[in-house]
Design a protein around this motif. Structure first.
Motif, PDB file in Angstrom:
ATOM      1  N   UNK A 192       0.829  -1.205   0.000  1.00  0.00           N
ATOM      2  CA  UNK A 192       0.000   0.000   0.000  1.00  0.00           C
ATOM      3  C   UNK A 192       0.861   1.252   0.000  1.00  0.00           C
ATOM      4  N   UNK A 193       0.602   2.122  -0.979  1.00  0.00           N
ATOM      5  CA  UNK A 193       1.339   3.384  -1.090  1.00  0.00           C
ATOM      6  C   UNK A 193       0.338   4.530  -1.190  1.00  0.00           C
ATOM      7  N   UNK A 194       0.642   5.642  -0.529  1.00  0.00           N
ATOM      8  CA  UNK A 194      -0.225   6.815  -0.579  1.00  0.00           C
ATOM      9  C   UNK A 194       0.642   8.053  -0.764  1.00  0.00           C
ATOM     10  N   UNK A 195       0.172   8.980  -1.604  1.00  0.00           N
ATOM     11  CA  UNK A 195       0.904  10.206  -1.870  1.00  0.00           C
ATOM     12  C   UNK A 195      -0.039  11.394  -1.745  1.00  0.00           C
ATOM     13  N   UNK A 207      -7.361  32.950 -16.980  1.00  0.00           N
ATOM     14  CA  UNK A 207      -6.989  33.873 -15.897  1.00  0.00           C
ATOM     15  C   UNK A 207      -7.458  33.310 -14.550  1.00  0.00           C
ATOM     16  N   UNK A 208      -7.095  32.050 -14.345  1.00  0.00           N
ATOM     17  CA  UNK A 208      -7.573  31.311 -13.188  1.00  0.00           C
ATOM     18  C   UNK A 208      -6.402  30.718 -12.412  1.00  0.00           C
ATOM     19  N   UNK A 209      -6.426  30.869 -11.087  1.00  0.00           N
ATOM     20  CA  UNK A 209      -5.445  30.238 -10.206  1.00  0.00           C
ATOM     21  C   UNK A 209      -6.213  29.468  -9.142  1.00  0.00           C
ATOM     22  N   UNK A 210      -6.015  28.147  -9.096  1.00  0.00           N
ATOM     23  CA  UNK A 210      -6.709  27.315  -8.122  1.00  0.00           C
ATOM     24  C   UNK A 210      -5.713  26.690  -7.160  1.00  0.00           C
ATOM     25  N   UNK A 211      -6.197  26.346  -5.988  1.00  0.00           N
ATOM     26  CA  UNK A 211      -5.376  25.699  -4.966  1.00  0.00           C
ATOM     27  C   UNK A 211      -6.118  24.483  -4.446  1.00  0.00           C
ATOM     28  N   UNK A 212      -5.405  23.356  -4.373  1.00  0.00           N
ATOM     29  CA  UNK A 212      -6.062  22.145  -3.923  1.00  0.00           C
ATOM     30  C   UNK A 212      -5.064  21.169  -3.323  1.00  0.00           C
ATOM     31  N   UNK A 213      -5.620  20.242  -2.565  1.00  0.00           N
ATOM     32  CA  UNK A 213      -4.872  19.136  -1.962  1.00  0.00           C
ATOM     33  C   UNK A 213      -5.246  17.875  -2.727  1.00  0.00           C
ATOM     34  N   UNK A 214      -4.241  17.175  -3.258  1.00  0.00           N
ATOM     35  CA  UNK A 214      -4.467  15.958  -4.036  1.00  0.00           C
ATOM     36  C   UNK A 214      -3.877  14.775  -3.278  1.00  0.00           C
ATOM     37  N   UNK A 215      -4.688  13.760  -3.043  1.00  0.00           N
ATOM     38  CA  UNK A 215      -4.229  12.558  -2.344  1.00  0.00           C
ATOM     39  C   UNK A 215      -4.672  11.337  -3.137  1.00  0.00           C
ATOM     40  N   UNK A 216      -3.735  10.396  -3.320  1.00  0.00           N
ATOM     41  CA  UNK A 216      -4.066   9.174  -4.048  1.00  0.00           C
ATOM     42  C   UNK A 216      -3.393   7.979  -3.398  1.00  0.00           C
ATOM     43  N   UNK A 217      -4.133   6.890  -3.294  1.00  0.00           N
ATOM     44  CA  UNK A 217      -3.606   5.661  -2.710  1.00  0.00           C
ATOM     45  C   UNK A 217      -3.576   4.563  -3.764  1.00  0.00           C
ATOM     46  N   UNK A 218      -2.619   3.638  -3.601  1.00  0.00           N
ATOM     47  CA  UNK A 218      -2.475   2.475  -4.480  1.00  0.00           C
ATOM     48  C   UNK A 218      -2.342   1.240  -3.593  1.00  0.00           C
ATOM     49  N   UNK A 219      -3.146   0.218  -3.885  1.00  0.00           N
ATOM     50  CA  UNK A 219      -3.105  -1.028  -3.113  1.00  0.00           C
ATOM     51  C   UNK A 219      -2.909  -2.207  -4.057  1.00  0.00           C
ATOM     52  N   UNK A 220      -1.789  -2.900  -3.919  1.00  0.00           N
ATOM     53  CA  UNK A 220      -1.502  -4.062  -4.759  1.00  0.00           C
ATOM     54  C   UNK A 220      -2.279  -5.273  -4.241  1.00  0.00           C
TER      55      UNK A 220
END
Length: 269
Positions: A192-195, A207-220
């Motif tokens: 299991x890996x998570x980033x 003319x757009x600036x966005x801010x976000x938190x991105x999280x993704x997990x991988x499970x073999x």
């Protein structure tokens, strides 16, 4: 010390902070594991949109937020779309192979698995937004000459050019750039890996600036497939909507979620 928090589950409680603070130590990640070797290769991907949540109410979703417009959130090019099957690829790379090749005294390059940025963006863009087409995509590493954390060259940046329809035109050249303000990845166990990534994205033509938190997990899984979950927490930008930013008090305005099944592709040698 490695943090014990589950990055994926904790995204609902994440809060906005001044990612461009002058205190560079506040932006440093305590630990970071590279992508695991079992992700290397080409994968057939099935994507399914799961949910969209609005902690302050759906009425707070505005067109200035990540995910409200197509390509306003790079990891999810068209939020809510049921993406058709597509390919994603992770490749083995070498850290500064040119320097190692130029000197016999240089240490051997460190090999790590990383996403194939250009290939993955082109494939996912066509899947999530079939009318769009990738022109170019390049990952730019931080400049070694950048001494200030406030410099735009201090962060890794993913620069993308593409064509796509707008309300007025059938095909328009457009561009976006994702700055990775901070990144933390952890191998929670051998399978299991998570980033997690804090991202500031600029869409020039809009003319757009966005801010976000991105999280993704991988499970073999034991059958060789990989289950993946992805979440985006979109925050108000104080430069474009100060009232909403103040009302949110650091909380995300929207949270989007996708599920993925990755199966080994026949393209693998």
């Amino acid at each position: 010390l490695r943090p014990s928090v589950d990055l994926y589950s904790d995204i609902k409680n994440t809060t906005f902070r001044d990612w461009r603070a002058n205190d560079e130590s506040a932006l440093k990640t305590p630990a970071h594991d590279p992508y695991p070797s079992w992700l290397e290769g080409t994968w057939d991907v099935r994507a399914k949109f799961s949910t969209a949540e609005f902690p302050l109410g759906r009425s707070k979703l505005t067109m200035s937020l990540a995910g409200a417009r197509r390509m306003s959130c790079g990891p999810m090019p068209n939020v809510g779309s049921n993406a058709r099957n597509f390919l994603q690829r992770f490749i083995m790379t070498s850290d500064n192979p040119a320097a190692a090749a130029a000197s016999t005294d240089a240490a051997p390059p460190i090999k790590t698995v990383e996403p194939d940025w250009e290939f993955n963006m082109g494939s996912s863009l066509r899947a999530f937004w079939p009318e769009a087409e990738l022109v170019s995509a390049n990952i730019r590493k931080p400049s070694s000459s950048s001494s200030s954390s406030s410099s735009s060259n201090s962060y890794p940046k993913f620069i993308v050019e593409y064509t796509g329809p707008t309300k007025r035109y059938k095909e328009v050249g457009q561009g976006m750039a994702m700055s990775f303000i901070s990144t933390e990845g952890f191998l929670l166990n051998p399978d299991t890996y998570v980033i997690g990534e804090n991202v500031e994205q600029e869409n020039v033509e809009q003319q757009l600036v966005t801010r976000y938190r991105h999280v993704r997990s991988y499970e073999r899984r034991k059958d060789g497939n990989i289950l993946s979950r992805q979440r985006i927490a979109a925050f108000a930008n104080p430069d474009t909507d100060e009232a909403l930013y103040s009302e949110a008090n650091g909380r995300p305005i929207a949270i989007y979620e996708y599920y993925y099944l990755l199966r080994p592709s026949a393209d693998n040698v």
